[in-house]
Each structure stands twice: as structure tokens, then as C-alpha cells.
Design an enzyme around this catalytic site. Structure first.
Site, PDB file in Angstrom:
ATOM      1  N   GLU A   1     -11.879  -1.353   2.092  1.00  0.00           N
ATOM      2  CA  GLU A   1     -10.598  -0.830   2.544  1.00  0.00           C
ATOM      3  C   GLU A   1     -10.177   0.454   1.839  1.00  0.00           C
ATOM      4  O   GLU A   1     -10.699   0.823   0.795  1.00  0.00           O
ATOM      5  CB  GLU A   1      -9.520  -1.890   2.313  1.00  0.00           C
ATOM      6  CG  GLU A   1      -9.788  -3.213   3.011  1.00  0.00           C
ATOM      7  CD  GLU A   1      -8.573  -4.102   3.006  1.00  0.00           C
ATOM      8  OE1 GLU A   1      -7.892  -4.165   4.047  1.00  0.00           O
ATOM      9  OE2 GLU A   1      -8.294  -4.736   1.965  1.00  0.00           O
TER      10      GLU A   1
ATOM     11  N   SER B   1      -1.799   1.371   6.777  1.00  0.00           N
ATOM     12  CA  SER B   1      -2.011   2.364   5.729  1.00  0.00           C
ATOM     13  C   SER B   1      -2.647   3.665   6.208  1.00  0.00           C
ATOM     14  O   SER B   1      -3.288   3.716   7.254  1.00  0.00           O
ATOM     15  CB  SER B   1      -2.896   1.730   4.648  1.00  0.00           C
ATOM     16  OG  SER B   1      -2.749   2.368   3.428  1.00  0.00           O
TER      17      SER B   1
ATOM     18  N   ASP C   1       0.828  -1.207   0.000  1.00  0.00           N
ATOM     19  CA  ASP C   1       0.000   0.000   0.000  1.00  0.00           C
ATOM     20  C   ASP C   1       0.866   1.261   0.000  1.00  0.00           C
ATOM     21  O   ASP C   1       1.727   1.435   0.870  1.00  0.00           O
ATOM     22  CB  ASP C   1      -0.880   0.049   1.252  1.00  0.00           C
ATOM     23  CG  ASP C   1      -1.931  -1.039   1.293  1.00  0.00           C
ATOM     24  OD1 ASP C   1      -1.874  -1.942   0.446  1.00  0.00           O
ATOM     25  OD2 ASP C   1      -2.801  -0.992   2.179  1.00  0.00           O
TER      26      ASP C   1
ATOM     27  N   ASP D   1      -6.794   3.038   7.910  1.00  0.00           N
ATOM     28  CA  ASP D   1      -6.641   3.700   6.614  1.00  0.00           C
ATOM     29  C   ASP D   1      -7.207   5.122   6.593  1.00  0.00           C
ATOM     30  O   ASP D   1      -8.012   5.466   5.719  1.00  0.00           O
ATOM     31  CB  ASP D   1      -7.300   2.872   5.496  1.00  0.00           C
ATOM     32  CG  ASP D   1      -6.802   1.447   5.427  1.00  0.00           C
ATOM     33  OD1 ASP D   1      -5.783   1.155   6.064  1.00  0.00           O
ATOM     34  OD2 ASP D   1      -7.440   0.629   4.736  1.00  0.00           O
TER      35      ASP D   1
END
Length: 490
Positions: free
Chosen positions: A357, A174, A96, A262
Site C-alpha cells: 500500500e 488515500s 492516512d 493511493d
């Protein structure tokens, strides 16, 4: 879940629906009048089972298909190297990644450089997951141009602030990064604790931030000079809006898939926000068997709802669907990047999947475009399997919604490929370009640790065109590995 109500209504269903007409005659089921069926949207948008079923019909459409890449041209990132615990210089996996962005989502320029942050680590050690900084001079799009500034955080950084969560950090997951109006680099990421139930630790994920200080020792080098204002922002609160890790695992049920990660930074009308991956809390459509009877999660007409519900209740995926309550959440933060307030989810995927995600959101032509990556292996829809990978997309006239699916179903990108193919990609990230209807899509290629010579690396980027509620992959729009900007004049 209201078990008392569930038991009472189940009894009513059994009594009112099973009707035998004469000896030896087939069973005829009467119209259900007193059932657990209900419709409650909780005032938020939903990824519905109907949309996902219709999406299957769009598989193979070139407008939504991740381009095929020539495996012979794929390179590992030359600068993605580190010394392992034995002192050996090794090639790292890099998966990522996210660019340093301006407040409007376009790529920021820092002293003549473009910067990306990314997760990287030893291919042979799955828990070696930390954030590294890569940079290159603007205008040079070759994968060879990317230099590695090393890890952003030192091992001891997490102990410096008096923070209740940072000191327990095991991995870095992330996030996003913004170039502030003060000319500072502000990083947002996910602090992930270790999984150790015996100690009451269940891999807690906490939205976290720090200012990353950089220097330029010479004309060709950027250097990380440490971090400051390193602190936690949000970890789920009381579980009413977004499921907390204690709510998910505190009763000893470890089958759940908890997400709170995230963070993606955006600004609107002078206010600051983080959009993030989450699961719905108790006041916004929590998980449980009762959710399988909520028509809002199904979409479509009444016959579709009844048929799909019946099939799901008899499916081996029933239990997974009952705990599937993925969401894209949003919180407002203060000017000093501390938590301000919770806001209701932008979109949820109850009964469909627990995992949507890497939310990515930006404003274009007065509309908000919201994207999320998801895997078929986490879904509960018949006809979608473990090799299906998606970038889903939604559009709204307002930051807070309601959000409607792009391309009628929400499909933006689809890939159906063996994960052991080195051209397998995931974590697609759409980067808006100034004054353009085209966005650059980045991703990573090759699953980490699968091959001796091929590492997870920058995939070739490609162009995606956006016009109102429709998107399409641009024909012959494949770019260099890791490219994050385009020059429309060329």
C-alpha cells in the site's frame, strides 16, 4: 490461467516422481524433470519469498524497528472535529495523511503554511471516509498548531463534471498532493465506489485528481474555496498491465482483494507520473495456481525454491498465495493531468501478498527510493503473523527499475504490536528533507473506533537515515506528533 497445461503437467509430475523402491521400502522421489516449474520475471522486479523469509531474521534489529512511544503523551488532534448526522460535535479519527509536496518530494510552503491532507471520519461509522485539509504555520510543530479547514470536497462536487466514475463515488481514499509550478494545489486521490454486486458494482477504485482552490481570509486562516478540473484519470484499462475490478470480481469470485489506489505524484525530466498500488494484469504475471510454480517469485537457490514450494502447496495459505499479485504500478500523465500511457509495474509481490500500500517514491543522490506499507495479516509467509507491520523499501538507478531491496531484504521499518495498543502505527510515509540524509517518517496511531477516548491521530514522527542501499532509524530521533519537517541546524 492455462488449465489445460496445468492438468497435463500435473499428470506428468505424478507419473515421474512417485517411485517405490522394493516392498516395504520408503518412498524415494526422483528428480522432477517434467513439472509446472518455470521461471518468468516478466521484466519487472519482485518482492520474493526468500527475501521475506530472511527479513524475519531482522525482526528486533533497532535499525529497522519503529520506535516505542510513551502512550501517556499521545493526544488526539484537537482540531479534528465535525458535526455528526445528529448534529453533535464529535472527535474524528484521522488516519492516512500526506503533505503538500514540491515536485522533488520535499514539503511545500504555501503562504507561510504547511498543509497535510488526510482521511478522517466518524469513529462509529466505518464508511465515513473522506479527505480533510489540515494546516499550520511553518516552524510550529506542536500537534495543537494544526487547524482543520474541513472537507476538501462538497457532497455535490462529484456530480458537477461529466465523469463516468465520479458520480458513483462512495468514499475518498488515500493519495498525494503537489504544489505546481503555477502556484496551484493539485490533489490526487482514490475515488472508491460502493460495494453492491447486485448492481454490478464491486468497490471500483479510480485514480482521480482536482485542483484545490484556497483563500486566506486573515493572517491565521486558510480556507478551501472549492475545487475545479475535477476528473478521473485511470481505473485499470483492459486488465493486461494492471488488474481491473471487473477482472477480479466479474465472474462472481469475491475472495480476491483488488487494489488500484493511493496515487503518488512525481516528476522526472519534465514528465509527470503517478505511482500507485495495484495488482498485476494478465501480461505481467497474473494470479492463479500456476503462479505457485514460478521460481521468480521465490528467489533463493534451487533447494530453497523446491522446499518452499512444497511447503506452500501443502499450506493452508496456498489459496491466498495463488491470488496474491500485489504490485506498485506507474502511469505517465499529460501536462493537464489526464491519462497518457500505462507502464509496466515497478515491483510485484506475487504469492507473497495481494496488498502493498501507499507507494511513496522520491529521488535522492541520483537514485530512486520506493517505499510501501504492508501488513503481515495479508501475507502468506510462515513466521510472519497478524501483528507484524512493515514499511518495505527498494532502490534503483532508474525510475522504471530494476529495483533492489534496501537492507538486503527490503525491510525498512517493522512493528510487532497488538493492534489494540494505542501506540500501534501504520501507513508510514517517508518525507525527504532538503540537503539531508535524514527523512521524516509520519504515520497514524491507534486503530479507528477501538477506544472511546483515544482516536486515530497523528503518530509521533521520527527520523530515518538513508545512505545508498541502507537505512536505519535515527537514535533519539522521535519528533512531535504529525511533524513533517526538521531544521538540521537545530
Amino acid at each position: 490461467m492455462n488449465f489445460k497445461r496445468l492438468t497435463k503437467q500435473a499428470a506428468a509430475v505424478a507419473f515421474s516422481t512417485a517411485v517405490m523402491v522394493g516392498a516395504g521400502a520408503p518412498q524415494i522421489f526422483a528428480q522432477q524433470k517434467d513439472t509446472m516449474d518455470h521461471k518468468e520475471s516478466y521484466g519487472i522486479s519482485h518482492i520474493t519469498r526468500s527475501d521475506m523469509k530472511e527479513m524475519i531474521k531482522q525482526h528486533g534489529d533497532e535499525r529497522y524497528t519503529v520506535p516505542q512511544f510513551d502512550p501517556s503523551t499521545i493526544k488526539n488532534i484537537p482540531s479534528a472535529k465535525k458535526y455528526d448526522e445528529s448534529g453533535n460535535l464529535i472527535d474524528m479519527d484521522v488516519w492516512d495523511t500526506w503533505p503538500l509536496q514540491n515536485a522533488d518530494g520535499t514539503v511545500a510552503e504555501y503562504k507561510g503554511y504547511h498543509i497535510v491532507f488526510g482521511l478522517a471520519g466518524d469513529p462509529k461509522n466505518g464508511s465515513d471516509t473522506f479527505i480533510y485539509m489540515f494546516y499550520k504555520k511553518t516552524g510550529d510543530n506542536s500537534i495543537n498548531a494544526w487547524k482543520n479547514a474541513g472537507r476538501v470536497f462538497d457532497d455535490n462536487d462529484k456530480y458537477v463534471p461529466n465523469d463516468p466514475y465520479l458520480k458513483h463515488q462512495s468514499e475518498e481514499w488515500s493519495g498525494s498532493a503537489t504544489f505546481t509550478s503555477d502556484g496551484e494545489v493539485r490533489l490526487f486521490y482514490t475515488n472508491r465506489e460502493a460495494w453492491n454486486p447486485d448492481q454490478g458494482r464491486f468497490g471500483k477504485q479510480t485514480l482521480t485528481t482536482a485542483q484545490v482552490n484556497l483563500s486566506q481570509p486573515d493572517g491565521d486562516t486558510l480556507k478551501v474555496e472549492g475545487v475545479e478540473d475535477f476528473k478521473s484519470i485511470y481505473e485499470g484499462g483492459d486488465s493486461k498491465v494492471y488488474q481491473s475490478v471487473d477482472k477480479a470480481f466479474g465472474q462472481g469470485n469475491y475472495a480476491d482483494n483488488h487494489t488500484l489506489r493511493d496515487p503518488h505524484y512525481i516528476e522526472e525530466n519534465g514528465r509527470k507520473y503517478l505511482v500507485f498500488e495495484a495488482n498485476t494484469g494478465t501480461e505481467y504475471g497474473y494470479q492463479g495456481e500456476e503462479s505457485l510454480y514460478n521460481r521468480a517469485y521465490y528467489g533463493g537457490n534451487t533447494p530453497f525454491f523446491q522446499a518452499e514450494k512444497t511447503a506452500l502447496l501443502q499450506s493452508p495459505k496456498k489459496d491466498l498465495a495463488a491470488i496474491s499479485n500485489g504490485a506498485l504500478g506507474i502511469i505517465e500523465i499529460n501536462d493537464d493531468f489526464t491519462f497518457k500511457k500505462e507502464m509496466k509495474p515497478l515491483i510485484a509481490s506475487n504469492t507473497v501478498t495481494d496488498e502493498i500500500e501507499r507507494p511513496n517514491i522520491f529521488k535522492k543522490d541520483g537514485k530512486w527510493y520506493l517505499f510501501t506499507s504492508s501488513r503481515g495479516s495479508k501475507m502468506t509467509i510462515d513466521g510472519i503473523d497478524n501483528e507484524d507491520i512493515y514499511l518495505l523499501g527498494y532502490v534503483s538507478d532508474s525510475l522504471t527499475g530494476p529495483y533492489k531491496p534496501l537492507n538486503k531484504t527490503g525491510i525498512v521499518l517493522h512493528q510487532d504490536l497488538d493492534p489494540r495498543d494505542i501506540t500501534w502505527t501504520y501507513a508510514h510515509f517517508a518525507i525527504p528533507q532538503k540537503d539531508s540524509d535524514n527523512v521524516v517518517v509520519t504515520s497514524y496511531m491507534t486503530n479507528r473506533g477501538f477506544f472511546e477516548d483515544h482516536k486515530s491521530t497523528f503518530a509521533p514522527s521520527f527520523l530515518l537515515n538513508i545512505k545508498g542501499p541502507k537505512t536505519s532509524v535515527v537514535e533519539d530521533g522521535i519528533l512531535e506528533q504529525g511533524q513533517i519537517t526538521i531544521d538540521e541546524n537545530k
